[in-house]
Scaffold this motif. Sequence first.
Motif, PDB file in Angstrom:
ATOM      1  N   LEU A  63      59.448  20.078  53.618  1.00 18.66           N
ATOM      2  CA  LEU A  63      59.506  20.714  52.428  1.00 18.66           C
ATOM      3  C   LEU A  63      58.365  21.921  52.172  1.00 18.66           C
ATOM      4  O   LEU A  63      57.469  21.522  52.120  1.00 18.66           O
ATOM      5  N   GLY A  64      58.865  23.092  51.985  1.00 19.80           N
ATOM      6  CA  GLY A  64      57.659  24.348  51.984  1.00 19.80           C
ATOM      7  C   GLY A  64      57.291  24.123  53.383  1.00 19.80           C
ATOM      8  O   GLY A  64      55.786  24.430  53.377  1.00 19.80           O
TER       9      GLY A  64
ATOM     10  N   SER B 199      68.252  24.670  50.694  1.00 18.98           N
ATOM     11  CA  SER B 199      68.766  26.066  51.216  1.00 18.98           C
ATOM     12  C   SER B 199      70.296  26.049  51.166  1.00 18.98           C
ATOM     13  O   SER B 199      70.782  26.852  50.444  1.00 18.98           O
TER      14      SER B 199
ATOM     15  N   ASP C 109      63.944  21.407  53.464  1.00 19.27           N
ATOM     16  CA  ASP C 109      64.223  22.857  53.391  1.00 19.27           C
ATOM     17  C   ASP C 109      65.575  23.045  53.389  1.00 19.27           C
ATOM     18  O   ASP C 109      66.244  23.988  52.772  1.00 19.27           O
TER      19      ASP C 109
END
Length: 152
Positions: free
Chosen positions: A71-72, A132, A128
């Motif tokens: 995540l990130g 997305s 992620d």
Amino acid sequence: MLEPLNQARPYAISLFRFVIGFLLACHGASSIFGILGGHMGSGSATPAGTWPTWYAALIQLICGTLVALGLGTRAAAFVASGAMAYAYFSVHQSQSFLPLQNGGEAAAFFSWAFLLLVFTGPGAVALDRLFSARAESARREEHPRNHAAVTL
């Protein structure tokens, strides 16, 4: 022979990302919460707000967790890489030139491993990718004409 390895690369990167992130998060958790042997094996937590140890542990815990989850990933890996490079050069490098001699192998390894993740990204299995994919699906639903195939 190389094709199966190439096809597995995104999954291997995901596994690498998870393990490296988890290991860094464990370092941070040991210093902040006094678990897993505590700060540097002392059995206790670092006092809150102690500069720079407590803040470094907080970065390790947060960035390690984010990287492990995917995540990130790139941003968290960049911050973690910089923090580990800072730890190496500010704590270990002054004692001796080589990491083997100055006890900085873990900091050097973490720094380079996280820098690699900045460039490779999270791999095939990461939060992620899930977010997305949802964002792309929502964009398509909002503007279906922009994503329709053009026919002549």
